[in-house]
Design a protein around this motif. Structure first.
Motif, PDB file in Angstrom:
ATOM      1  N   ARG A   1       0.839  -1.210   0.000  1.00  0.00           N
ATOM      2  CA  ARG A   1       0.000   0.000   0.000  1.00  0.00           C
ATOM      3  C   ARG A   1       0.863   1.244   0.000  1.00  0.00           C
ATOM      4  O   ARG A   1       0.627   2.182  -0.766  1.00  0.00           O
ATOM      5  N   ILE A   2       1.877   1.269   0.840  1.00  0.00           N
ATOM      6  CA  ILE A   2       2.773   2.426   0.939  1.00  0.00           C
ATOM      7  C   ILE A   2       3.518   2.633  -0.369  1.00  0.00           C
ATOM      8  O   ILE A   2       3.627   3.760  -0.865  1.00  0.00           O
ATOM      9  N   LYS A   3       4.026   1.559  -0.952  1.00  0.00           N
ATOM     10  CA  LYS A   3       4.763   1.653  -2.215  1.00  0.00           C
ATOM     11  C   LYS A   3       3.844   2.112  -3.348  1.00  0.00           C
ATOM     12  O   LYS A   3       4.234   2.946  -4.174  1.00  0.00           O
ATOM     13  N   ILE A   4       2.627   1.597  -3.396  1.00  0.00           N
ATOM     14  CA  ILE A   4       1.663   2.009  -4.418  1.00  0.00           C
ATOM     15  C   ILE A   4       1.359   3.488  -4.291  1.00  0.00           C
ATOM     16  O   ILE A   4       1.341   4.219  -5.288  1.00  0.00           O
ATOM     17  N   GLU A   5       1.128   3.970  -3.085  1.00  0.00           N
ATOM     18  CA  GLU A   5       0.857   5.407  -2.888  1.00  0.00           C
ATOM     19  C   GLU A   5       2.054   6.249  -3.327  1.00  0.00           C
ATOM     20  O   GLU A   5       1.887   7.293  -3.956  1.00  0.00           O
ATOM     21  N   ASP A   6       3.249   5.794  -3.002  1.00  0.00           N
ATOM     22  CA  ASP A   6       4.457   6.506  -3.418  1.00  0.00           C
ATOM     23  C   ASP A   6       4.555   6.562  -4.943  1.00  0.00           C
ATOM     24  O   ASP A   6       4.812   7.622  -5.514  1.00  0.00           O
ATOM     25  N   LEU A   7       4.342   5.433  -5.586  1.00  0.00           N
ATOM     26  CA  LEU A   7       4.408   5.401  -7.050  1.00  0.00           C
ATOM     27  C   LEU A   7       3.340   6.294  -7.671  1.00  0.00           C
ATOM     28  O   LEU A   7       3.617   7.027  -8.630  1.00  0.00           O
ATOM     29  N   LYS A   8       2.130   6.257  -7.143  1.00  0.00           N
ATOM     30  CA  LYS A   8       1.063   7.111  -7.670  1.00  0.00           C
ATOM     31  C   LYS A   8       1.442   8.581  -7.551  1.00  0.00           C
ATOM     32  O   LYS A   8       1.272   9.347  -8.501  1.00  0.00           O
ATOM     33  N   ASN A   9       1.980   8.958  -6.404  1.00  0.00           N
ATOM     34  CA  ASN A   9       2.394  10.350  -6.204  1.00  0.00           C
ATOM     35  C   ASN A   9       3.526  10.742  -7.146  1.00  0.00           C
ATOM     36  O   ASN A   9       3.520  11.843  -7.714  1.00  0.00           O
TER      37      ASN A   9
ATOM     38  N   GLU B   1      12.082   5.900 -18.075  1.00  0.00           N
ATOM     39  CA  GLU B   1      12.013   5.889 -16.604  1.00  0.00           C
ATOM     40  C   GLU B   1      10.560   5.991 -16.140  1.00  0.00           C
ATOM     41  O   GLU B   1      10.152   5.310 -15.186  1.00  0.00           O
ATOM     42  N   TYR B   2       9.779   6.830 -16.815  1.00  0.00           N
ATOM     43  CA  TYR B   2       8.357   6.966 -16.497  1.00  0.00           C
ATOM     44  C   TYR B   2       7.645   5.630 -16.713  1.00  0.00           C
ATOM     45  O   TYR B   2       6.863   5.193 -15.869  1.00  0.00           O
ATOM     46  N   ASP B   3       7.939   4.991 -17.842  1.00  0.00           N
ATOM     47  CA  ASP B   3       7.323   3.700 -18.142  1.00  0.00           C
ATOM     48  C   ASP B   3       7.642   2.660 -17.070  1.00  0.00           C
ATOM     49  O   ASP B   3       6.776   1.860 -16.707  1.00  0.00           O
ATOM     50  N   LEU B   4       8.851   2.675 -16.549  1.00  0.00           N
ATOM     51  CA  LEU B   4       9.222   1.735 -15.485  1.00  0.00           C
ATOM     52  C   LEU B   4       8.405   1.976 -14.217  1.00  0.00           C
ATOM     53  O   LEU B   4       8.021   1.021 -13.531  1.00  0.00           O
ATOM     54  N   LEU B   5       8.141   3.237 -13.896  1.00  0.00           N
ATOM     55  CA  LEU B   5       7.300   3.546 -12.737  1.00  0.00           C
ATOM     56  C   LEU B   5       5.902   2.961 -12.936  1.00  0.00           C
ATOM     57  O   LEU B   5       5.328   2.360 -12.026  1.00  0.00           O
ATOM     58  N   MET B   6       5.350   3.140 -14.151  1.00  0.00           N
ATOM     59  CA  MET B   6       4.019   2.620 -14.443  1.00  0.00           C
ATOM     60  C   MET B   6       3.995   1.091 -14.395  1.00  0.00           C
ATOM     61  O   MET B   6       3.059   0.504 -13.837  1.00  0.00           O
ATOM     62  N   VAL B   7       5.007   0.457 -14.940  1.00  0.00           N
ATOM     63  CA  VAL B   7       5.076  -1.010 -14.923  1.00  0.00           C
ATOM     64  C   VAL B   7       5.109  -1.511 -13.482  1.00  0.00           C
ATOM     65  O   VAL B   7       4.415  -2.476 -13.130  1.00  0.00           O
TER      66      VAL B   7
END
Length: 65
Positions: free
Chosen positions: A8-16, A37-43
């Motif tokens: 949950r914490i990692k997902i919130e961080d990635l979303k932000n 790099e953006y694509d890697l965040l989304m993946v």
């Protein structure tokens, strides 16, 4: 193995982070990271949301068309 709370914490961080970079790219025309790099965040976000669907929200960048 990641536990649900860490996910949950990692997902919130990635979303932000993704939202921040969306704003830099689309509104300010001043990107800080490459498209790759953006694509890697989304993946990473999509992979975590698949493993932990209880943390998927309607406002997630992964849920936009």
């Amino acid at each position: 193995m990641m536990d649900p709370e860490s996910a949950r914490i990692k997902i919130e961080d990635l979303k932000n982070r993704i939202e921040y970079h969306n704003r830099r790219y689309y509104q300010l025309d001043d990107p800080e990271i490459s498209d790759a790099e953006y694509d890697l965040l989304m993946v990473e976000l999509i992979a975590l949301e698949r493993r932990f669907p209880q943390w998927v929200t309607a406002d997630s960048p992964s849920q936009r068309v």
